[in-house]
Design a protein around this motif. Structure first.
Motif, PDB file in Angstrom:
ATOM      1  N   ALA A   1      60.525  33.523 -28.690  1.00  0.00           N
ATOM      2  CA  ALA A   1      60.032  33.368 -29.923  1.00  0.00           C
ATOM      3  C   ALA A   1      59.541  34.624 -30.661  1.00  0.00           C
ATOM      4  CB  ALA A   1      58.818  32.425 -30.140  1.00  0.00           C
ATOM      5  N   LYS A   2      60.089  35.143 -31.970  1.00  0.00           N
ATOM      6  CA  LYS A   2      59.596  36.386 -32.459  1.00  0.00           C
ATOM      7  C   LYS A   2      58.128  36.263 -32.883  1.00  0.00           C
ATOM      8  CE  LYS A   2      64.340  37.509 -33.804  1.00  0.00           C
ATOM      9  NZ  LYS A   2      65.193  38.045 -34.703  1.00  0.00           N
ATOM     10  N   PRO A   3      57.051  37.124 -32.293  1.00  0.00           N
ATOM     11  CA  PRO A   3      55.952  37.161 -32.722  1.00  0.00           C
ATOM     12  C   PRO A   3      55.801  37.791 -34.088  1.00  0.00           C
ATOM     13  CG  PRO A   3      56.311  38.725 -30.919  1.00  0.00           C
ATOM     14  CD  PRO A   3      57.555  37.912 -31.237  1.00  0.00           C
ATOM     15  N   ASN A   4      54.471  37.871 -34.634  1.00  0.00           N
ATOM     16  CA  ASN A   4      54.063  38.479 -35.847  1.00  0.00           C
ATOM     17  C   ASN A   4      53.884  40.131 -35.364  1.00  0.00           C
ATOM     18  OD1 ASN A   4      54.272  36.376 -37.774  1.00  0.00           O
ATOM     19  ND2 ASN A   4      52.238  35.757 -37.003  1.00  0.00           N
ATOM     20  N   GLU A   5      53.681  41.062 -36.269  1.00  0.00           N
ATOM     21  CA  GLU A   5      53.369  42.319 -35.983  1.00  0.00           C
ATOM     22  C   GLU A   5      52.063  42.268 -35.344  1.00  0.00           C
ATOM     23  OE1 GLU A   5      53.240  46.861 -38.463  1.00  0.00           O
ATOM     24  OE2 GLU A   5      53.333  44.822 -39.322  1.00  0.00           O
ATOM     25  N   ASN A   6      51.983  43.024 -34.426  1.00  0.00           N
ATOM     26  CA  ASN A   6      50.938  43.680 -33.589  1.00  0.00           C
ATOM     27  C   ASN A   6      50.476  42.274 -32.678  1.00  0.00           C
ATOM     28  OD1 ASN A   6      50.079  46.148 -34.524  1.00  0.00           O
ATOM     29  ND2 ASN A   6      49.593  45.159 -36.681  1.00  0.00           N
ATOM     30  N   GLU A   7      51.507  41.531 -32.410  1.00  0.00           N
ATOM     31  CA  GLU A   7      51.304  40.414 -31.606  1.00  0.00           C
ATOM     32  C   GLU A   7      52.442  40.401 -30.423  1.00  0.00           C
ATOM     33  OE1 GLU A   7      49.584  37.092 -34.476  1.00  0.00           O
ATOM     34  OE2 GLU A   7      51.567  36.687 -33.637  1.00  0.00           O
ATOM     35  N   PHE A   8      51.940  39.818 -29.216  1.00  0.00           N
ATOM     36  CA  PHE A   8      52.857  39.690 -28.163  1.00  0.00           C
ATOM     37  C   PHE A   8      52.902  38.218 -27.729  1.00  0.00           C
ATOM     38  CE2 PHE A   8      52.027  44.295 -27.507  1.00  0.00           C
ATOM     39  CZ  PHE A   8      53.053  44.812 -27.079  1.00  0.00           C
ATOM     40  N   SER A   9      54.206  37.699 -27.259  1.00  0.00           N
ATOM     41  CA  SER A   9      54.265  36.174 -27.149  1.00  0.00           C
ATOM     42  C   SER A   9      54.963  36.211 -25.712  1.00  0.00           C
ATOM     43  CB  SER A   9      54.925  35.383 -28.035  1.00  0.00           C
ATOM     44  OG  SER A   9      54.102  35.447 -29.509  1.00  0.00           O
ATOM     45  N   PHE A  10      54.574  35.336 -24.738  1.00  0.00           N
ATOM     46  CA  PHE A  10      55.178  35.122 -23.460  1.00  0.00           C
ATOM     47  C   PHE A  10      55.456  33.644 -23.027  1.00  0.00           C
ATOM     48  CE2 PHE A  10      52.043  38.680 -23.778  1.00  0.00           C
ATOM     49  CZ  PHE A  10      52.709  39.778 -23.087  1.00  0.00           C
ATOM     50  N   ASP A  11      56.355  33.400 -22.302  1.00  0.00           N
ATOM     51  CA  ASP A  11      56.599  32.432 -21.527  1.00  0.00           C
ATOM     52  C   ASP A  11      56.031  32.430 -20.142  1.00  0.00           C
ATOM     53  OD1 ASP A  11      57.568  31.090 -24.077  1.00  0.00           O
ATOM     54  OD2 ASP A  11      59.633  31.644 -23.479  1.00  0.00           O
ATOM     55  N   ILE A  12      55.538  31.327 -19.709  1.00  0.00           N
ATOM     56  CA  ILE A  12      54.825  31.611 -18.309  1.00  0.00           C
ATOM     57  C   ILE A  12      55.270  30.133 -17.492  1.00  0.00           C
ATOM     58  CG2 ILE A  12      52.648  31.856 -17.034  1.00  0.00           C
ATOM     59  CD1 ILE A  12      51.856  33.232 -19.417  1.00  0.00           C
ATOM     60  N   GLN A  13      55.397  30.350 -16.193  1.00  0.00           N
ATOM     61  CA  GLN A  13      55.458  29.324 -15.361  1.00  0.00           C
ATOM     62  C   GLN A  13      54.758  29.750 -14.121  1.00  0.00           C
ATOM     63  OE1 GLN A  13      59.955  29.542 -15.135  1.00  0.00           O
ATOM     64  NE2 GLN A  13      60.156  27.396 -15.912  1.00  0.00           N
ATOM     65  N   LEU A  14      54.225  28.521 -13.562  1.00  0.00           N
ATOM     66  CA  LEU A  14      53.251  28.638 -12.445  1.00  0.00           C
ATOM     67  C   LEU A  14      53.878  27.738 -11.214  1.00  0.00           C
ATOM     68  CD1 LEU A  14      49.649  28.475 -14.084  1.00  0.00           C
ATOM     69  CD2 LEU A  14      51.246  30.407 -13.825  1.00  0.00           C
ATOM     70  N   PHE A  15      53.899  28.372 -10.077  1.00  0.00           N
ATOM     71  CA  PHE A  15      54.739  27.673  -8.974  1.00  0.00           C
ATOM     72  C   PHE A  15      53.704  27.635  -7.914  1.00  0.00           C
ATOM     73  CE2 PHE A  15      57.970  29.265 -11.485  1.00  0.00           C
ATOM     74  CZ  PHE A  15      58.915  28.299 -11.824  1.00  0.00           C
ATOM     75  N   ASN A  16      53.784  26.573  -6.932  1.00  0.00           N
ATOM     76  CA  ASN A  16      53.317  26.834  -5.626  1.00  0.00           C
ATOM     77  C   ASN A  16      54.148  27.264  -4.722  1.00  0.00           C
ATOM     78  OD1 ASN A  16      55.386  24.922  -4.518  1.00  0.00           O
ATOM     79  ND2 ASN A  16      54.189  22.956  -4.921  1.00  0.00           N
TER      80      ASN A  16
END
Length: 207
Positions: free
Chosen positions: A156-171
């Motif tokens: 996804a394209k964030p707005n200016e001065n923003e960062f966006s991340f996709d995160i996965q948590l695993f055992n």
């Protein structure tokens, strides 16, 4: 189910009962028959070979080198991180003295915080960034003593001065526990003077 988190500075004062501030809103949905992702931890480490063993910082200072945020020992749970320009893979392990936490919490807040933000230390940022919003948070299984966090730049394209991340948590077996999509951070200086004062005030009270 839809929910809203609000706050007010006026407590039970009926005169100002309508002066509540909305912080965030969300919708709770139960999913069925979801096909879960499984990862090969060894291959992912080979894909991201750069490694750092620094612990999570427990004290954050302001420009005058004065503490503004002080985390408890539960936040000292980062073991190591593998990192590249756009991907981060971090091992999280909660200290044995806090094992009873898992009998009370499905999602452990300190581990989740470290797992979803420690990658910022490996980005070449000239400013401080703070969490702004989640796109989606999907909970599949409860947290365990040791987990891995796999973070990537969001599509996804964030707005200016923003960062966006996709995160996965695993055992440790590579089973997916939690998935966070479009987790957005905003540049600290853009929050506004009043908001910055409130954040500093709250941070001092928490420490």
């Amino acid at each position: 189910y839809k929910f809203t988190f609000k706050s007010t500075d006026h407590g039970n004062d009926a005169i100002h009962k309508d002066q509540w501030k909305d912080h965030f809103i969300g919708e709770l949905v139960f999913l069925e028959n979801t096909k879960l992702t499984k990862i090969d931890i060894t291959k992912l480490k080979e894909k991201i070979p750069n490694q750092n063993n620094d612990r999570h910082v427990l004290t954050i200072n302001d420009g005058n080198n004065k503490p503004t945020i002080q985390y408890s020992k539960r936040w000292d749970c980062k073991v190591n991180s593998h990192f590249s320009e756009n991907e981060w893979f971090t091992r999280i392990s909660l200290a044995d003295e806090f094992q009873d936490d898992f009998s009370h919490f499905f999602l452990h807040s300190a581990m989740f915080d470290v797992a979803t933000s420690s990658h910022l230390a490996y980005m070449n940022l000239n400013s401080t960034y703070l969490p702004r919003s989640y796109g989606e948070v999907k909970l599949y299984s409860p947290f365990e003593k040791e987990i891995y966090s796999y973070v990537r730049i969001s599509k996804a394209k964030p707005n200016e001065n923003e960062f966006s991340f996709d995160i996965q948590l695993f055992n440790l077996r590579g089973d997916l526990l939690v998935e966070v999509l479009n987790y957005t951070f905003i540049k600290f200086s853009l929050l506004g003077g009043d908001n910055i004062k409130n954040i500093k005030k709250d941070s001092k009270e928490l420490s």
